[in-house]
Design a protein around this motif. Structure first.
Motif, PDB file in Angstrom:
ATOM      1  N   GLY A  72       0.820  -1.200   0.000  1.00 19.05           N
ATOM      2  CA  GLY A  72       0.000   0.000   0.000  1.00 19.05           C
ATOM      3  C   GLY A  72       0.857   1.254   0.000  1.00 19.05           C
ATOM      4  O   GLY A  72       2.078   1.194   0.172  1.00 19.05           O
ATOM      5  N   ILE A  73       0.203   2.379  -0.208  1.00 17.83           N
ATOM      6  CA  ILE A  73       0.903   3.663  -0.137  1.00 17.83           C
ATOM      7  C   ILE A  73       0.041   4.639   0.654  1.00 17.83           C
ATOM      8  O   ILE A  73      -1.185   4.680   0.480  1.00 17.83           O
ATOM      9  N   ILE A  74       0.670   5.375   1.546  1.00 18.27           N
ATOM     10  CA  ILE A  74      -0.027   6.372   2.361  1.00 18.27           C
ATOM     11  C   ILE A  74       0.324   7.748   1.820  1.00 18.27           C
ATOM     12  O   ILE A  74       1.484   8.162   1.848  1.00 18.27           O
ATOM     13  N   MET A  75      -0.689   8.438   1.302  1.00 19.66           N
ATOM     14  CA  MET A  75      -0.515   9.744   0.670  1.00 19.66           C
ATOM     15  C   MET A  75      -1.183  10.830   1.522  1.00 19.66           C
ATOM     16  O   MET A  75      -1.969  10.524   2.423  1.00 19.66           O
ATOM     17  N   PRO A  76      -0.898  12.101   1.244  1.00 16.69           N
ATOM     18  CA  PRO A  76      -1.539  13.175   2.024  1.00 16.69           C
ATOM     19  C   PRO A  76      -3.065  13.128   2.007  1.00 16.69           C
ATOM     20  O   PRO A  76      -3.705  13.593   2.943  1.00 16.69           O
ATOM     21  N   ASP A  77      -3.661  12.558   0.942  1.00 19.35           N
ATOM     22  CA  ASP A  77      -5.124  12.483   0.894  1.00 19.35           C
ATOM     23  C   ASP A  77      -5.662  11.123   1.329  1.00 19.35           C
ATOM     24  O   ASP A  77      -6.864  10.858   1.219  1.00 19.35           O
ATOM     25  N   SER A  78      -4.797  10.238   1.820  1.00 25.89           N
ATOM     26  CA  SER A  78      -5.260   8.942   2.335  1.00 25.89           C
ATOM     27  C   SER A  78      -6.076   9.155   3.603  1.00 25.89           C
ATOM     28  O   SER A  78      -5.884  10.139   4.324  1.00 25.89           O
ATOM     29  N   GLU A  79      -6.980   8.210   3.890  1.00 26.80           N
ATOM     30  CA  GLU A  79      -7.887   8.392   5.016  1.00 26.80           C
ATOM     31  C   GLU A  79      -7.824   7.283   6.057  1.00 26.80           C
ATOM     32  O   GLU A  79      -8.452   7.394   7.110  1.00 26.80           O
ATOM     33  N   SER A  80      -7.103   6.189   5.772  1.00 29.69           N
ATOM     34  CA  SER A  80      -7.092   5.095   6.747  1.00 29.69           C
ATOM     35  C   SER A  80      -5.725   4.426   6.788  1.00 29.69           C
ATOM     36  O   SER A  80      -4.924   4.532   5.858  1.00 29.69           O
ATOM     37  N   PHE A  81      -5.498   3.726   7.905  1.00 26.24           N
ATOM     38  CA  PHE A  81      -4.245   3.001   8.119  1.00 26.24           C
ATOM     39  C   PHE A  81      -4.549   1.516   8.128  1.00 26.24           C
ATOM     40  O   PHE A  81      -5.450   1.064   8.831  1.00 26.24           O
ATOM     41  N   LYS A  82      -3.827   0.736   7.329  1.00 28.56           N
ATOM     42  CA  LYS A  82      -4.037  -0.704   7.236  1.00 28.56           C
ATOM     43  C   LYS A  82      -2.762  -1.439   7.616  1.00 28.56           C
ATOM     44  O   LYS A  82      -1.651  -0.933   7.426  1.00 28.56           O
ATOM     45  N   SER A  83      -2.918  -2.645   8.141  1.00 33.84           N
ATOM     46  CA  SER A  83      -1.747  -3.468   8.421  1.00 33.84           C
ATOM     47  C   SER A  83      -1.157  -3.955   7.097  1.00 33.84           C
ATOM     48  O   SER A  83      -1.743  -3.783   6.034  1.00 33.84           O
ATOM     49  N   GLY A  84       0.010  -4.583   7.178  1.00 32.39           N
ATOM     50  CA  GLY A  84       0.706  -5.013   5.972  1.00 32.39           C
ATOM     51  C   GLY A  84       1.850  -4.086   5.632  1.00 32.39           C
ATOM     52  O   GLY A  84       2.410  -3.409   6.509  1.00 32.39           O
ATOM     53  N   ILE A  85       2.201  -4.020   4.365  1.00 30.58           N
ATOM     54  CA  ILE A  85       3.353  -3.229   3.909  1.00 30.58           C
ATOM     55  C   ILE A  85       2.850  -1.902   3.361  1.00 30.58           C
ATOM     56  O   ILE A  85       1.944  -1.868   2.530  1.00 30.58           O
ATOM     57  N   SER A  86       3.439  -0.800   3.814  1.00 32.99           N
ATOM     58  CA  SER A  86       3.029   0.529   3.356  1.00 32.99           C
ATOM     59  C   SER A  86       4.256   1.369   3.039  1.00 32.99           C
ATOM     60  O   SER A  86       5.237   1.358   3.787  1.00 32.99           O
TER      61      SER A  86
END
Length: 704
Positions: free
Chosen positions: A632-646
């Motif tokens: 996954g990728i966490i961007m400034p407009d992302s809204e949630s946190f998920k387990s796994g690889i980010s």
């Protein structure tokens, strides 16, 4: 998809029975037969209450369905009065049903883990009593069998070892002796361990909790709250409480537990809808969203400074989103941003705001028919109403003029309306809008190049809170009456002018927390003492012990940060690795190898942290080409946190934690300044158990 986990990390490999035996000094069933029997008795009583709660839910559901069916069958035959009564009945059933569901859910959680501690306390001149402490209180047959962890009595579990102890009750301080202190871990209604508690044993339990893998949501810590943390949580007197906590010290968790404590202590005055949290982004807001519900409270409203600005700024004004200072080459923008982020800028604005009545308003005689209200009188009234915004003052003066005309109207002349008087006063303004007044501010300080409007009536982000500060003095802001407690997280990344506006918007008590060693905003240049001075009579607490990361990771991070004087819990693990690569392509191949190892490790989360969002996007695309692992990728407009690889930037990693962290591209070209030292420190301290650093083209001099 990630492969099935096949092996636990080394620190999780001890057999469960051995862990329990070590903690309890042998089989806890043999050592504590009374506790085994007590748990069976309590779960039996909880089971009765749970079944009753389930029956109540089923009954509410049945009644609701029957009421809806009746309305459907009688459609067209029900008169308006009966229709209204039917709607009211549905509303009452629905409301009762919600309460029944909440009670059932609480009983289910209580059944799973009723309590985590027991203390026996003998007050002076009174009989000894045993208290079992849990997440929720539990009554059976009007008897309180489990006390809430937030209750005054329960505070002794966190603050005292066996011996002299006291707690503060509504009637005053109760002193006595703590004669017993036991701790338990109960899951699925089964006791996993029990032991007589001592300081050393508590440390062992804390170590086990810290050694666990991470989760998608921040967890509660009620069974491992430390004495210094408990002091912050139970502080009910500070109007503004500032928490300076090193990375991994648990400051956000402590702030949320404090909110839960305050809602318990002030249950008639403070509800979830009265609390707001200002957090750095929606991902972090999602990550912490489970803490309060797990503590039995409703979730609270989470917002950001940008969302507050949208609600407050004048309708005709728009603004651009903030830029990441690490991802722009616009030096003029950086200069404007730095100027408006300084303490000196607030002083300049305060001086200008003090002159706003004279700068923006020139009183003239107000004349109607033969009546004249002198300009001097109007000016005097402006000064009388000094605590209000200027335009609001004119509204109040219009009312004063109208009353004065009424008192002098001996010939029953038709008087002007309040609105007409107000409009006449507004025509005396030399600046009709806040924006014109704001432009004049830069002319007065002789620095017009510090203001740039991208398009008409649109502000850069660095102008939004200065504009709101001036708006508060000119046309006014909508001050919150609903919010009775404000939490501000990541305090070090906000500007003094943002705090100045916040104080005007929210006069309520506040919990402000962060770490000035973790600033990711190079434009902000002030310190903890400066922040403390912004809030009169604020109470400052320091949290200097890190619980998140292993001892080895913290020692590594301390060297990057310049050996700051904070301490780490003695939980040992792998030494962080630094690997030199021939180029970025080899770094990416090394990341793929680390991902493959991670998939076999038993870890839940892996964070791959880059300096910028652009780097994160490019790396995410490259990794997707080289591995079948779900990334996954966490961007400034992302809204949630998920387990796994980010994959994410350092800015987006703030406040989060991962079992394993990889920091690529850590060469001397990427990290070399004193500010970039902060960035590396932040990235490293996201790791709980394992840290890997990769670089090519020469190692950064900031790395150990």
């Amino acid at each position: 998809m990630r492969e099935e986990k096949t092996e636990k990390p080394s620190f999780l490999k001890r057999e469960a029975r051995n862990e329990h035996d070590e903690l309890s000094g042998g089989s806890f069933e043999m050592k504590f037969p009374d506790e085994t029997a007590h748990l069976a008795e309590i779960t039996g009583k909880i089971s009765v209450e749970l079944k009753e709660a389930e029956r109540a839910v089923d009954l509410m559901d049945k009644e609701y369905r029957e009421a809806v069916m009746y309305r459907a069958e009688q459609r067209g035959n029900i008169d308006p009065k009966e229709m209204f009564q039917s709607e009211m009945m549905l509303y009452e059933i629905d409301s009762s049903g919600v309460s029944a569901v909440e009670r059932r859910e609480r009983m289910q959680k209580t059944m799973d883990s009723p309590y985590f501690a027991r203390i026996d306390f003998k007050p002076q001149n009174a009989e000894e009593a045993a208290y079992y402490i849990g997440r929720f209180p539990f009554y059976s047959e009007s008897k309180l069998l489990i006390i809430d962890w937030r209750s005054p009595v329960a505070g002794m579990f966190y603050d005292y070892e066996t011996g002299p102890a006291e707690y503060t009750a509504p009637g005053g301080s109760i002193a006595g002796e703590l004669t017993r202190k036991r701790q338990f871990k109960i899951k699925n209604s089964k006791m996993e361990f029990a032991f007589e508690s001592s300081e050393n044993i508590q440390d062992d339990v804390l170590q086990q909790e810290l050694a666990a893998t991470s989760d998608e949501k921040m967890k509660t810590i009620i069974s491992t709250i430390q004495k210094e943390q408990n002091k912050i949580i139970r502080n009910g007197t500070a109007h503004t409480l500032i928490i300076q906590g090193v990375a991994g010290s648990g400051k956000t968790s402590i702030a949320l537990h404090r909110v839960a404590f305050l809602m318990y202590r002030l249950k008639d005055r403070l509800k979830a809808q009265n609390v707001t949290i200002i957090s750095p982004n929606k991902v972090f807001g999602d990550y912490i969203s489970g803490v309060l519900p797990e503590l039995g409270e409703d979730p609270v409203f989470e917002t950001s400074f940008a969302e507050i600005a949208k609600l407050q700024i004048e309708p005709e004004i728009d603004f651009e989103a903030d830029k990441n200072p690490l991802e722009t080459t616009d030096k003029a923008w950086l200069e404007r941003t730095k100027f408006k982020s300084s303490l000196e800028f607030v002083t300049l604005m305060d001086e200008y705001i003090a002159r706003v009545p004279e700068t923006a308003f020139e009183a003239q005689d107000y004349t109607f028919e033969e009546y004249t209200i002198p300009a001097e009188w109007i000016t005097a009234r402006v000064e009388v109403y000094a605590r209000f915004p200027l335009v609001k003052r004119l509204e109040m003066i219009a009312d004063d003029i109208h009353s004065r005309l009424e008192n002098q109207n001996f010939y029953d002349v038709k008087l002007p309306t309040l609105r007409n008087i107000f409009l006449a006063l507004k025509r005396m303004l030399k600046f009709r809008t806040t924006l014109l007044l704001y432009k004049n501010f830069f002319r007065e300080i002789g620095n017009t190049r510090m203001l740039k409007l991208p398009v008409k009536n649109t502000l850069e982000w660095n102008d939004v809170y200065p504009f709101l500060y001036l708006q508060s003095a000119f046309t006014g802001l909508q001050e919150s009456r609903l919010i009775k407690h404000l939490v501000i997280d990541e305090m070090q990344d906000y500007t003094p002018i943002q705090y100045a506006v916040t104080k005007r918007l929210f006069s309520c008590p506040k919990t402000i927390l962060g770490d000035f060693g973790q600033s990711v905003n190079p434009s902000v240049d002030y310190n903890l003492a400066d922040l403390n001075a912004m809030f009169a009579a604020a109470e400052l607490f320091r949290m200097e012990k890190s619980y998140r990361s292993t001892y080895e990771i913290i020692q590594f991070a301390k060297k990057i940060a310049g050996n700051q004087g904070f301490e780490a819990v003695e939980r040992h693990g792998e030494t962080p690795s630094i690997k030199a690569c021939a180029g970025k392509e080899e770094e990416i191949r090394e990341i793929v190898k680390l991902i493959e190892k991670y998939q076999l490790s038993g870890y839940n989360t892996m964070g791959i942290i880059t300096k910028t969002t652009a780097d994160a996007e490019a790396l995410h695309s490259a990794l997707k080409e080289l591995t079948t692992a779900e990334i996954g990728i966490i961007m400034p407009d992302s809204e949630s946190f998920k387990s796994g690889i980010s994959v994410m930037s350092i800015q987006m990693s703030k406040g989060l934690e991962f079992d394993e962290v990889v920091i690529p591209f850590a060469g001397k070209e990427t990290y070399n300044s004193s500010f970039e030292r902060n960035l590396l420190y932040v990235a490293c301290t996201r790791a709980m158990h394992k840290l890997s650093v990769l670089y090519s083209g020469g190692k950064s001099g900031l790395l150990p």
